[in-house]
Design an enzyme around this catalytic site. Structure first.
Site, PDB file in Angstrom:
ATOM      1  N   HIS A 127       5.817  -8.751   3.002  1.00 57.42           N
ATOM      2  CA  HIS A 127       4.412  -9.162   3.001  1.00 57.42           C
ATOM      3  C   HIS A 127       4.174 -10.079   4.201  1.00 57.42           C
ATOM      4  CE1 HIS A 127       0.472  -9.979   1.312  1.00 57.42           C
ATOM      5  NE2 HIS A 127       0.673 -11.262   1.568  1.00 57.42           N
ATOM      6  N   ARG A 166       0.458   2.080  -2.321  1.00 55.51           N
ATOM      7  CA  ARG A 166       0.216   2.394  -3.720  1.00 55.51           C
ATOM      8  C   ARG A 166       0.805   1.266  -4.565  1.00 55.51           C
ATOM      9  NH1 ARG A 166      -2.859   6.355  -5.636  1.00 55.51           N
ATOM     10  NH2 ARG A 166      -1.368   6.861  -7.277  1.00 55.51           N
ATOM     11  N   LEU A 219       2.626  -0.040  -7.691  1.00 54.28           N
ATOM     12  CA  LEU A 219       3.569   0.554  -8.622  1.00 54.28           C
ATOM     13  C   LEU A 219       3.277   0.056 -10.036  1.00 54.28           C
ATOM     14  CD1 LEU A 219       6.864   0.180  -6.557  1.00 54.28           C
ATOM     15  CD2 LEU A 219       5.338   2.160  -6.688  1.00 54.28           C
ATOM     16  N   ASP A 276       2.898  -9.404  -5.218  1.00 50.18           N
ATOM     17  CA  ASP A 276       3.497 -10.292  -4.214  1.00 50.18           C
ATOM     18  C   ASP A 276       4.059 -11.558  -4.851  1.00 50.18           C
ATOM     19  OD1 ASP A 276       2.764  -8.511  -2.176  1.00 50.18           O
ATOM     20  OD2 ASP A 276       0.812  -9.451  -1.937  1.00 50.18           O
TER      21      ASP A 276
END
Length: 207
Positions: free
Chosen positions: A109, A91, A93, A145
């Protein structure tokens, strides 16, 4: 000792690695909550088996993301974590959620960021013909990311690799990297300057 809340949506492989480090006292931490947005996530079953406070907050039961996040935040406020660990939480955020725990949410990641952000990072690495990939533990910011990097570990990309074989080898390093990153956070010997995490310094106070 830091207090960790783990958010997950799947098998919880990185959560399992963190649990093992806590269980064997390699990581000075306590897991105070495990939250899943999916009731059938294997990771939430693991959490219950290991005796952690486990919560299913199914996003399909809420009218929108804000309502779902409100309930997640309620559990987090009860649990009082020092850091929130995203371990395969599928999900995105919201900005208000991230702001509530600024520089206290960490994610992993499967690439050496800033290369190959987003989905299918391993396939992106294969397609681009890189010879080195890996994984990155980073603080979560609003941009995907893109937060300050805590730890990276490199993995060689082999000529015969597929996205699946590369992903499997990267995952092995993810387990190591996540625990390493949490040890740094537990030590308090770091500070955040812009996009950089500087080790060996007093921790940046949460805002």
């Amino acid at each position: 000792m830091i207090r960790l809340a783990v958010l997950l949506s799947g098998r919880g492989a990185n959560f399992a690695a963190i649990h093992q480090a806590v269980f064997h006292r390699e990581l000075d931490a306590e897991i105070v909550a495990v939250i899943s947005n999916l009731p059938d996530a294997p990771g939430i079953a693991r959490a219950r088996d290991w005796g952690y406070p486990a919560y299913v907050i199914d996003n399909r039961d809420y009218p929108d993301r804000a309502a779902h996040e409100h309930e997640v935040l309620r559990i987090l406020q009860q649990s009082q974590p020092t850091f929130i660990v995203l371990a395969g939480y599928m999900r995105l955020l919201s900005a208000p959620f991230i702001a509530t725990y600024r520089h206290r949410i960490v994610n992993i990641h499967p690439s050496l960021l800033p290369a190959f952000p987003g989905v299918d990072a391993q396939a992106q690495a294969i397609a681009h013909g890189v010879t080195i990939s890996g994984c990155t533990v980073h603080f979560v910011e609003q941009n995907l990311d893109a937060g300050p990097i805590v730890v990276q570990r490199a993995v060689q990309v082999r000529d015969d690799d597929t996205a699946a074989t590369l992903a499997a080898r990267i995952l092995e390093q993810e387990h190591v990297a996540y625990v390493e990153a949490l040890k740094i956070l537990a030590s308090g010997s770091y500070r955040i300057e812009g996009r950089r995490v500087i080790r060996g310094a007093a921790a940046t106070p949460p805002l």
